[in-house]
Design a protein around this motif. Structure first.
Motif, PDB file in Angstrom:
ATOM      1  N   ASN A   1      58.376  27.548  29.745  1.00 57.55           N
ATOM      2  CA  ASN A   1      57.636  28.092  28.591  1.00 57.55           C
ATOM      3  C   ASN A   1      56.757  27.059  27.895  1.00 57.55           C
ATOM      4  O   ASN A   1      56.458  27.212  26.706  1.00 57.55           O
ATOM      5  N   THR A   2      56.339  26.036  28.602  1.00 63.89           N
ATOM      6  CA  THR A   2      55.614  24.920  27.975  1.00 63.89           C
ATOM      7  C   THR A   2      54.402  25.375  27.184  1.00 63.89           C
ATOM      8  O   THR A   2      54.245  25.026  26.007  1.00 63.89           O
TER       9      THR A   2
ATOM     10  N   PHE B   1      61.275  31.054  18.835  1.00 61.65           N
ATOM     11  CA  PHE B   1      61.693  31.305  20.219  1.00 61.65           C
ATOM     12  C   PHE B   1      62.814  32.331  20.277  1.00 61.65           C
ATOM     13  O   PHE B   1      63.814  32.168  20.969  1.00 61.65           O
TER      14      PHE B   1
ATOM     15  N   LEU C   1      63.264  20.611  16.530  1.00 64.15           N
ATOM     16  CA  LEU C   1      61.891  20.401  16.978  1.00 64.15           C
ATOM     17  C   LEU C   1      61.093  19.674  15.911  1.00 64.15           C
ATOM     18  O   LEU C   1      61.125  20.061  14.745  1.00 64.15           O
TER      19      LEU C   1
ATOM     20  N   TRP D   1      52.734  27.885  20.055  1.00 70.41           N
ATOM     21  CA  TRP D   1      53.523  28.288  18.886  1.00 70.41           C
ATOM     22  C   TRP D   1      53.507  27.176  17.842  1.00 70.41           C
ATOM     23  O   TRP D   1      53.308  27.443  16.653  1.00 70.41           O
ATOM     24  N   CYS D   2      53.714  25.944  18.259  1.00 70.31           N
ATOM     25  CA  CYS D   2      53.713  24.815  17.311  1.00 70.31           C
ATOM     26  C   CYS D   2      52.354  24.649  16.648  1.00 70.31           C
ATOM     27  O   CYS D   2      52.273  24.437  15.431  1.00 70.31           O
TER      28      CYS D   2
ATOM     29  N   LEU E   1      61.941  24.706  28.424  1.00 72.07           N
ATOM     30  CA  LEU E   1      60.620  24.128  28.177  1.00 72.07           C
ATOM     31  C   LEU E   1      59.758  24.141  29.431  1.00 72.07           C
ATOM     32  O   LEU E   1      58.559  24.422  29.350  1.00 72.07           O
TER      33      LEU E   1
ATOM     34  N   VAL F   1      55.271  27.237  23.966  1.00 77.71           N
ATOM     35  CA  VAL F   1      55.841  26.362  22.944  1.00 77.71           C
ATOM     36  C   VAL F   1      54.740  25.532  22.281  1.00 77.71           C
ATOM     37  O   VAL F   1      54.691  25.410  21.050  1.00 77.71           O
TER      38      VAL F   1
END
Length: 183
Positions: free
Chosen positions: A162-163, A29, A77, A169-170, A159, A166
């Motif tokens: 940008n949910t 991020f 995270l 990305w995970c 969050l 994120v």
């Protein structure tokens, strides 16, 4: 005194056999830090967490935990994946900061307050009662309590804006580390 946790999750007795891989990551991020993957091979028993809205199985044989930590950030995270590599949830510990004394195994000071992002994108702040109890019992100071609430609010706003990014990305980083991990 708050709890200290490490990226290898060495304090976690429930996992009796695991594989661990970690590496530096240049874009968490917008910041550089460390990511890791714990592949859970054997457990003494499954782990289900109980939220006000639902119960969620987060650890069992075949599951994996992806983690990300950034120096200077006040969150940690952990994204939990089931045995089929489906994202269950992303759990953000609000921290008193991360330490990178051992770059292979960073640690964080757990400040009790957390944010859960479900795979469907819903966001829930949890454990405010634990944060308040920690203040009342003297485990943390009034300043640490205030900072934790402020840091949680900042992260929650990020969050909410940008949910999807994120979550994506995970999922992408978990797949990358899974390919790199020893079998």
């Amino acid at each position: 005194m708050s709890k200290i946790r490490d990226m290898r999750r060495t304090e976690w007795q429930r996992i009796t056999k695991r594989r661990y891989i970690s590496r530096e990551e240049t874009d968490i991020f917008g910041s550089a830090g460390r990511i890791s993957l714990i592949s859970i091979d054997e457990v003494t028993g499954p782990l289900t967490v109980h939220y006000p809205s639902r119960d969620v199985l987060i650890a069992d044989a075949g599951y994996s935990w992806f983690q990300a930590a950034v120096p200077g950030a006040y969150w940690w995270l952990t994204a939990m994946f089931d045995a089929y590599d489906r994202l269950i949830q992303i759990y953000f510990d609000i921290t008193g900061g991360s330490r990178f004394d051992d770059p292979e195994n960073p640690t964080f000071e757990d400040m009790y307050l957390d944010i859960v992002v479900s795979a469907d994108g819903s966001i829930e702040v949890v454990d405010r009662d634990e944060l308040d109890d920690a203040l009342r019992s003297g485990k943390i100071t009034a300043a640490q309590h205030r900072e934790s609430v402020e840091n949680c609010g900042k992260l929650e706003r990020f969050l909410r804006e940008n949910t999807a990014a994120v979550l994506d990305w995970c999922r992408a980083r978990q797949r990358e580390l899974k390919k790199e991990a020893p079998n």
